[in-house]
Write a protein that holds these residues in place. Structure first.
Motif, PDB file in Angstrom:
ATOM      1  N   CYS A 118       6.076  -7.115   1.258  1.00 55.18           N
ATOM      2  CA  CYS A 118       7.511  -7.381   1.098  1.00 55.18           C
ATOM      3  C   CYS A 118       7.756  -8.857   0.791  1.00 55.18           C
ATOM      4  CB  CYS A 118       8.257  -6.957   2.359  1.00 55.18           C
ATOM      5  SG  CYS A 118      10.042  -7.199   2.262  1.00 55.18           S
ATOM      6  N   ALA A 119       7.046  -9.728   1.477  1.00 53.76           N
ATOM      7  CA  ALA A 119       7.209 -11.178   1.255  1.00 53.76           C
ATOM      8  C   ALA A 119       6.801 -11.569  -0.156  1.00 53.76           C
ATOM      9  CB  ALA A 119       6.390 -11.958   2.277  1.00 53.76           C
ATOM     10  N   ALA A 120       5.723 -10.977  -0.659  1.00 53.56           N
ATOM     11  CA  ALA A 120       5.283 -11.281  -2.030  1.00 53.56           C
ATOM     12  C   ALA A 120       6.333 -10.843  -3.034  1.00 53.56           C
ATOM     13  CB  ALA A 120       3.948 -10.599  -2.324  1.00 53.56           C
ATOM     14  N   LEU A 121       6.833  -9.645  -2.867  1.00 51.20           N
ATOM     15  CA  LEU A 121       7.834  -9.123  -3.795  1.00 51.20           C
ATOM     16  C   LEU A 121       9.115  -9.948  -3.743  1.00 51.20           C
ATOM     17  CD1 LEU A 121       7.217  -5.312  -3.206  1.00 51.20           C
ATOM     18  CD2 LEU A 121       6.415  -6.725  -5.119  1.00 51.20           C
ATOM     19  N   THR A 122       9.528 -10.342  -2.542  1.00 52.71           N
ATOM     20  CA  THR A 122      10.729 -11.162  -2.376  1.00 52.71           C
ATOM     21  C   THR A 122      10.575 -12.516  -3.057  1.00 52.71           C
ATOM     22  OG1 THR A 122      11.267 -10.067  -0.291  1.00 52.71           O
ATOM     23  CG2 THR A 122      12.269 -12.229  -0.671  1.00 52.71           C
ATOM     24  N   ALA A 123       9.365 -13.090  -2.952  1.00 51.33           N
ATOM     25  CA  ALA A 123       9.109 -14.406  -3.549  1.00 51.33           C
ATOM     26  C   ALA A 123       8.818 -14.326  -5.049  1.00 51.33           C
ATOM     27  CB  ALA A 123       7.934 -15.080  -2.837  1.00 51.33           C
ATOM     28  N   GLY A 124       8.689 -13.105  -5.575  1.00 49.31           N
ATOM     29  CA  GLY A 124       8.401 -12.945  -7.001  1.00 49.31           C
ATOM     30  C   GLY A 124       6.938 -13.151  -7.366  1.00 49.31           C
ATOM     31  N   HIS A 125       6.046 -13.047  -6.377  1.00 52.32           N
ATOM     32  CA  HIS A 125       4.614 -13.180  -6.640  1.00 52.32           C
ATOM     33  C   HIS A 125       4.029 -11.828  -7.020  1.00 52.32           C
ATOM     34  CE1 HIS A 125       4.842 -17.134  -4.920  1.00 52.32           C
ATOM     35  NE2 HIS A 125       5.074 -16.691  -3.706  1.00 52.32           N
ATOM     36  N   ARG A 126       3.073 -11.864  -7.930  1.00 56.37           N
ATOM     37  CA  ARG A 126       2.338 -10.637  -8.253  1.00 56.37           C
ATOM     38  C   ARG A 126       1.575 -10.237  -7.001  1.00 56.37           C
ATOM     39  NH1 ARG A 126      -2.736  -9.673 -11.697  1.00 56.37           N
ATOM     40  NH2 ARG A 126      -2.578  -7.430 -11.967  1.00 56.37           N
ATOM     41  N   CYS A 127       1.549  -8.952  -6.703  1.00 61.53           N
ATOM     42  CA  CYS A 127       0.975  -8.475  -5.456  1.00 61.53           C
ATOM     43  C   CYS A 127       0.159  -7.210  -5.711  1.00 61.53           C
ATOM     44  CB  CYS A 127       2.117  -8.189  -4.477  1.00 61.53           C
ATOM     45  SG  CYS A 127       1.632  -7.455  -2.924  1.00 61.53           S
ATOM     46  N   THR A 128      -1.033  -7.160  -5.134  1.00 61.49           N
ATOM     47  CA  THR A 128      -1.834  -5.939  -5.137  1.00 61.49           C
ATOM     48  C   THR A 128      -2.255  -5.671  -3.703  1.00 61.49           C
ATOM     49  OG1 THR A 128      -3.806  -7.218  -5.694  1.00 61.49           O
ATOM     50  CG2 THR A 128      -2.683  -6.140  -7.512  1.00 61.49           C
ATOM     51  N   LYS A 129      -2.592  -4.420  -3.424  1.00 58.99           N
ATOM     52  CA  LYS A 129      -2.969  -4.058  -2.058  1.00 58.99           C
ATOM     53  C   LYS A 129      -3.991  -2.935  -2.087  1.00 58.99           C
ATOM     54  CE  LYS A 129       0.790  -0.775  -1.608  1.00 58.99           C
ATOM     55  NZ  LYS A 129       1.824  -0.241  -0.758  1.00 58.99           N
ATOM     56  N   GLY A 130      -4.652  -2.761  -0.958  1.00 63.48           N
ATOM     57  CA  GLY A 130      -5.633  -1.698  -0.866  1.00 63.48           C
ATOM     58  C   GLY A 130      -6.077  -1.493   0.567  1.00 63.48           C
ATOM     59  N   THR A 131      -6.923  -0.477   0.750  1.00 62.79           N
ATOM     60  CA  THR A 131      -7.472  -0.181   2.067  1.00 62.79           C
ATOM     61  C   THR A 131      -8.951   0.146   1.923  1.00 62.79           C
ATOM     62  OG1 THR A 131      -6.920   2.162   1.890  1.00 62.79           O
ATOM     63  CG2 THR A 131      -5.300   0.752   2.971  1.00 62.79           C
ATOM     64  N   VAL A 132      -9.660  -0.053   3.017  1.00 60.14           N
ATOM     65  CA  VAL A 132     -11.074   0.303   3.097  1.00 60.14           C
ATOM     66  C   VAL A 132     -11.265   1.013   4.433  1.00 60.14           C
ATOM     67  CG1 VAL A 132     -13.438  -0.558   3.228  1.00 60.14           C
ATOM     68  CG2 VAL A 132     -11.781  -1.698   1.736  1.00 60.14           C
ATOM     69  N   ASP A 133     -11.847   2.190   4.387  1.00 64.25           N
ATOM     70  CA  ASP A 133     -12.091   2.946   5.611  1.00 64.25           C
ATOM     71  C   ASP A 133     -13.510   3.508   5.538  1.00 64.25           C
ATOM     72  OD1 ASP A 133     -11.977   4.379   7.956  1.00 64.25           O
ATOM     73  OD2 ASP A 133     -10.295   5.657   7.352  1.00 64.25           O
ATOM     74  N   VAL A 134     -14.416   2.937   6.319  1.00 65.31           N
ATOM     75  CA  VAL A 134     -15.810   3.393   6.354  1.00 65.31           C
ATOM     76  C   VAL A 134     -16.125   3.758   7.803  1.00 65.31           C
ATOM     77  CG1 VAL A 134     -18.206   2.808   5.816  1.00 65.31           C
ATOM     78  CG2 VAL A 134     -16.350   1.785   4.476  1.00 65.31           C
ATOM     79  N   PRO A 135     -15.902   5.026   8.170  1.00 63.47           N
ATOM     80  CA  PRO A 135     -16.104   5.430   9.562  1.00 63.47           C
ATOM     81  C   PRO A 135     -17.520   5.153  10.096  1.00 63.47           C
ATOM     82  CG  PRO A 135     -14.985   7.156   8.340  1.00 63.47           C
ATOM     83  CD  PRO A 135     -15.415   6.120   7.343  1.00 63.47           C
ATOM     84  N   GLN A 136     -18.529   5.282   9.249  1.00 62.11           N
ATOM     85  CA  GLN A 136     -19.910   5.062   9.686  1.00 62.11           C
ATOM     86  C   GLN A 136     -20.119   3.635  10.194  1.00 62.11           C
ATOM     87  OE1 GLN A 136     -18.890   6.172   6.772  1.00 62.11           O
ATOM     88  NE2 GLN A 136     -20.035   7.968   6.117  1.00 62.11           N
ATOM     89  N   LEU A 137     -19.378   2.691   9.636  1.00 65.80           N
ATOM     90  CA  LEU A 137     -19.491   1.296  10.048  1.00 65.80           C
ATOM     91  C   LEU A 137     -18.385   0.878  11.014  1.00 65.80           C
ATOM     92  CD1 LEU A 137     -20.337  -0.354   6.593  1.00 65.80           C
ATOM     93  CD2 LEU A 137     -21.923   0.280   8.421  1.00 65.80           C
ATOM     94  N   GLY A 138     -17.492   1.802  11.309  1.00 69.46           N
ATOM     95  CA  GLY A 138     -16.361   1.464  12.165  1.00 69.46           C
ATOM     96  C   GLY A 138     -15.432   0.461  11.503  1.00 69.46           C
ATOM     97  N   LEU A 139     -15.382   0.505  10.178  1.00 70.81           N
ATOM     98  CA  LEU A 139     -14.615  -0.473   9.411  1.00 70.81           C
ATOM     99  C   LEU A 139     -13.351   0.174   8.859  1.00 70.81           C
ATOM    100  CD1 LEU A 139     -14.527  -3.295   8.032  1.00 70.81           C
ATOM    101  CD2 LEU A 139     -15.756  -2.256   6.122  1.00 70.81           C
ATOM    102  N   LYS A 140     -12.229  -0.362   9.272  1.00 73.44           N
ATOM    103  CA  LYS A 140     -10.943   0.094   8.741  1.00 73.44           C
ATOM    104  C   LYS A 140     -10.098  -1.143   8.488  1.00 73.44           C
ATOM    105  CE  LYS A 140      -7.269   3.386   9.317  1.00 73.44           C
ATOM    106  NZ  LYS A 140      -6.733   4.495  10.076  1.00 73.44           N
ATOM    107  N   THR A 141      -9.956  -1.486   7.215  1.00 68.98           N
ATOM    108  CA  THR A 141      -9.178  -2.668   6.857  1.00 68.98           C
ATOM    109  C   THR A 141      -8.162  -2.324   5.786  1.00 68.98           C
ATOM    110  OG1 THR A 141     -10.667  -3.398   5.095  1.00 68.98           O
ATOM    111  CG2 THR A 141     -11.156  -4.179   7.307  1.00 68.98           C
TER     112      THR A 141
END
Length: 150
Positions: free
Chosen positions: A96-119
């Motif tokens: 929301c802050a990026a969009l409000t400021a007019g900055h280009r914004c990308t996003k994503g997620t990573v979920d690897v249960p075997q490594l206990g990694l969820k970001t």
């Protein structure tokens, strides 16, 4: 002076040297391509007590700064004022802050249960820097500052 303002400056610039001294940055380590993989050489130094690590390119220009928003691997939490960019409490707030400021914004997620990694992450592409926010288990963990792409 803040870390984001130092991006693009030379290691031997007086303002950079003073900043590194003020924050008691430790040894500067030269990493070179000893395996002949074609990677560029770089110089790294950290200030674990202040919560950040700096990376200079082969020309000794500050390219990247890792700002630890929460204690990790011996690094304390960095002060957002030292980083020079806002810190956010959630990926949605960062987006929301990026969009409000007019900055280009990308996003994503990573979920690897075997490594206990969820970001999840949100990248702001600003005129002065690329700011990558990484959230682990919905908590801001790492803010990576880098020079904007030309």
């Amino acid at each position: 002076m803040t870390l984001v303002e130092l991006l693009g400056m030379n290691l031997k610039d007086d303002v950079v040297l003073q900043f590194l001294e003020d924050y008691q940055v430790g040894e500067l380590v030269y990493w070179f391509d000893r395996l002949h993989e074609g990677t560029d050489d770089e110089y790294r130094a950290n200030a674990k007590a202040s919560g950040f690590e700096v990376i200079f390119d082969q020309n000794q220009v500050l390219e990247t700064v890792f700002c630890y928003a929460s204690p990790t691997d011996g690094f304390a939490s960095v002060d957002a004022a030292v980083a020079g960019v806002p810190f956010f409490s959630s990926p949605a707030e960062a987006e929301c802050a990026a969009l409000t400021a007019g900055h280009r914004c990308t996003k994503g997620t990573v979920d690897v249960p075997q490594l206990g990694l969820k970001t999840s992450w949100v990248l702001h592409e600003r005129a002065d820097a690329r700011v990558h926010y990484e959230f682990r288990d919905s908590v801001l963990a790492l803010v990576t500052l880098s020079r904007p792409k030309s």
